[in-house]
Design a protein around this motif. Structure first.
Motif, mmCIF file in Angstrom:
data_model
loop_
_atom_site.group_PDB
_atom_site.id
_atom_site.type_symbol
_atom_site.label_atom_id
_atom_site.label_comp_id
_atom_site.label_asym_id
_atom_site.label_seq_id
_atom_site.Cartn_x
_atom_site.Cartn_y
_atom_site.Cartn_z
ATOM 1 N N ARG A 1 0.838 -1.199 0.000
ATOM 2 C CA ARG A 1 0.000 0.000 0.000
ATOM 3 C C ARG A 1 0.875 1.252 0.000
ATOM 4 N NH1 ARG A 1 -1.595 -2.199 4.902
ATOM 5 N NH2 ARG A 1 -1.485 -0.184 5.906
ATOM 6 N N PHE A 2 0.324 2.316 -0.568
ATOM 7 C CA PHE A 2 0.955 3.633 -0.460
ATOM 8 C C PHE A 2 0.455 4.298 0.817
ATOM 9 C CE2 PHE A 2 1.348 3.105 -5.090
ATOM 10 C CZ PHE A 2 2.640 3.562 -5.301
ATOM 11 N N GLU A 3 1.364 4.775 1.641
ATOM 12 C CA GLU A 3 0.954 5.417 2.899
ATOM 13 C C GLU A 3 0.051 6.616 2.656
ATOM 14 O OE1 GLU A 3 4.098 6.011 5.973
ATOM 15 O OE2 GLU A 3 5.237 4.684 4.649
ATOM 16 N N THR A 4 0.333 7.348 1.598
ATOM 17 C CA THR A 4 -0.476 8.540 1.296
ATOM 18 C C THR A 4 -1.944 8.175 1.151
ATOM 19 O OG1 THR A 4 1.416 9.428 0.118
ATOM 20 C CG2 THR A 4 -0.699 10.481 -0.312
ATOM 21 N N LEU A 5 -2.231 7.081 0.452
ATOM 22 C CA LEU A 5 -3.628 6.687 0.245
ATOM 23 C C LEU A 5 -4.241 6.137 1.523
ATOM 24 C CD1 LEU A 5 -3.776 4.978 -3.252
ATOM 25 C CD2 LEU A 5 -4.470 7.282 -2.594
ATOM 26 N N ASP A 6 -3.446 5.462 2.311
ATOM 27 C CA ASP A 6 -3.918 4.964 3.604
ATOM 28 C C ASP A 6 -4.478 6.094 4.452
ATOM 29 O OD1 ASP A 6 -3.541 2.320 3.455
ATOM 30 O OD2 ASP A 6 -1.913 2.204 4.906
ATOM 31 N N ARG A 7 -3.734 7.178 4.470
ATOM 32 C CA ARG A 7 -4.150 8.323 5.287
ATOM 33 C C ARG A 7 -5.449 8.925 4.774
ATOM 34 N NH1 ARG A 7 1.425 9.530 5.139
ATOM 35 N NH2 ARG A 7 1.166 11.143 3.567
ATOM 36 N N GLU A 8 -5.733 8.699 3.488
ATOM 37 C CA GLU A 8 -6.915 9.290 2.864
ATOM 38 C C GLU A 8 -8.103 8.348 2.876
ATOM 39 O OE1 GLU A 8 -7.173 12.260 2.033
ATOM 40 O OE2 GLU A 8 -5.099 12.960 1.982
ATOM 41 N N ASP A 9 -7.981 7.217 3.528
ATOM 42 C CA ASP A 9 -9.114 6.321 3.610
ATOM 43 C C ASP A 9 -9.504 5.738 2.244
ATOM 44 O OD1 ASP A 9 -10.538 5.173 5.634
ATOM 45 O OD2 ASP A 9 -12.314 6.416 5.324
ATOM 46 N N VAL A 10 -8.515 5.562 1.392
ATOM 47 C CA VAL A 10 -8.757 4.893 0.119
ATOM 48 C C VAL A 10 -8.295 3.446 0.280
ATOM 49 C CG1 VAL A 10 -8.183 4.794 -2.326
ATOM 50 C CG2 VAL A 10 -8.420 7.011 -1.187
ATOM 51 N N VAL A 11 -9.236 2.517 0.183
ATOM 52 C CA VAL A 11 -8.881 1.099 0.267
ATOM 53 C C VAL A 11 -8.106 0.748 -1.003
ATOM 54 C CG1 VAL A 11 -9.787 -1.249 0.394
ATOM 55 C CG2 VAL A 11 -11.015 0.619 1.523
ATOM 56 N N VAL B 1 -6.098 -3.270 -6.763
ATOM 57 C CA VAL B 1 -7.471 -2.952 -6.413
ATOM 58 C C VAL B 1 -7.494 -1.593 -5.728
ATOM 59 C CG1 VAL B 1 -9.473 -3.666 -5.026
ATOM 60 C CG2 VAL B 1 -7.988 -5.406 -6.054
ATOM 61 N N MET B 2 -8.527 -0.803 -6.045
ATOM 62 C CA MET B 2 -8.649 0.527 -5.451
ATOM 63 C C MET B 2 -10.127 0.823 -5.238
ATOM 64 S SD MET B 2 -6.687 3.768 -7.065
ATOM 65 C CE MET B 2 -6.298 5.172 -6.053
ATOM 66 N N MET B 3 -10.471 1.375 -4.071
ATOM 67 C CA MET B 3 -11.872 1.658 -3.760
ATOM 68 C C MET B 3 -11.988 2.813 -2.777
ATOM 69 S SD MET B 3 -14.637 -1.021 -2.124
ATOM 70 C CE MET B 3 -14.296 -0.693 -0.400
ATOM 71 N N LEU B 4 -12.918 3.710 -3.021
ATOM 72 C CA LEU B 4 -13.223 4.761 -2.047
ATOM 73 C C LEU B 4 -14.063 4.150 -0.949
ATOM 74 C CD1 LEU B 4 -14.329 7.693 -4.381
ATOM 75 C CD2 LEU B 4 -12.355 7.757 -2.838
ATOM 76 N N ARG B 5 -13.691 4.414 0.301
ATOM 77 C CA ARG B 5 -14.495 3.865 1.379
ATOM 78 C C ARG B 5 -15.826 4.598 1.518
ATOM 79 N NH1 ARG B 5 -12.005 0.626 5.170
ATOM 80 N NH2 ARG B 5 -9.995 1.650 5.064
#
Ligand SMILES: [Zn+2]
Length: 259
Positions: A14-24, A255-259
């Motif tokens: 995972r990219f940490e940046t996306l983790d912080r943004e709540d993007v699965v 895989v990418m998904m907006l929570r």
């Protein structure tokens, strides 16, 4: 990038940046599936010659490990084009024909793409809460799939390019991607002037495809680009590589998904 092991030994980055943004999101590897031989083990490609029952089980495991219902996913039938499509709830559970980029603003709609050397590009607009995935091989990069994705964000979401964050996933690196001069020229024509995208060694030309994609993102005005720095061909213990495995291999998923 963060590496973690999920159920059944499935490994995700995972990219940490996306983790912080709540993007699965999950950049999967070849580990944790049931396929055998050149497709061992987590092959998600239906058209590579693998046993389709094994591919089905691999998908089941991936969605179970990520906690995403299978019918919430949309995938493209990837054809190395510059076609990018906007998708929404109505597209859940479908395969989108002949496309190499999908963009959505729908929470709970999962994008699933497949790779073996081509460049995965994860895109996110935090202002407008929209995500996108792009499959950029040399043909797609030469045809302008990266710029097409940025335009699709602008058209459907109202994104300014500087609103966008991009993550470049594992792909074949300049260490391993020897190409003909025709391929190098085709990609160079689609990159900004003065950007060095090839290296010479052993009397051959080696293409820096992730570097070319980064240059295209920057030229399109994308605000921030992060690189995974992982070469698929150098690390076939963890990634499928079309080049390193001479065309007989599987496909790992992103895989990418907006929570
Ligand atoms: Zn390499």
């Amino acid at each position: 990038m963060i590496r973690e092991t999920l159920d059944n030994g499935i490994v995700r980055y995972r990219f940490e940046t996306l983790d912080r943004e709540d993007v699965v999101h999950a950049i999967l590897t070849r580990l944790g599936g049931v396929s055998q031989g050149p497709f061992a083990t987590l092959n998600l490609g239906h058209t590579v010659g693998d046993d389709l029952e094994a591919v089905k089980e691999n998908h089941r495991r991936v969605f179970a490990a990520l906690g995403i219902p299978r019918d919430c996913a949309v995938s493209p039938y990837q054809v190395h084009s510059a076609n990018v499509r906007w998708v929404s709830q109505a597209h859940a559970g479908t395969v989108q024909p002949a496309t190499d980029g999908l963009i959505t603003g729908t929470p709970g709609l999962a994008l699933l793409f497949r790779f073996a050397d081509c460049v995965p590009v994860l895109l996110f607009d935090r202002t407008h809460r929209a995500i996108g995935l792009v499959h950029a091989g040399w043909r797609g990069a030469a045809k302008g799939v990266v710029a097409a994705a940025v335009k699709t964000f602008a058209h459907y979401v109202g994104s300014r390019p500087e609103d966008l964050w991009a993550g470049i996933g594992p792909a074949i690196g300049p260490c391993c991607y020897r190409v003909g001069s025709d391929v190098a020229r085709a990609v160079a024509r689609a990159c900004p002037d003065g950007v060095q995208i090839t290296q010479r060694k052993d009397d051959g030309v080696y293409l820096d495809l992730p570097g070319a994609v980064r240059a295209q993102l920057a030229a399109a005005g994308v605000g921030k680009v992060e690189m995974s720095g992982i070469c698929t061909a150098c690390h076939t213990e963890e990634w499928f590589s079309h080049r390193a495995e001479r065309g007989r291999t599987g496909r790992f998923g992103v895989v990418m998904m907006l929570r």
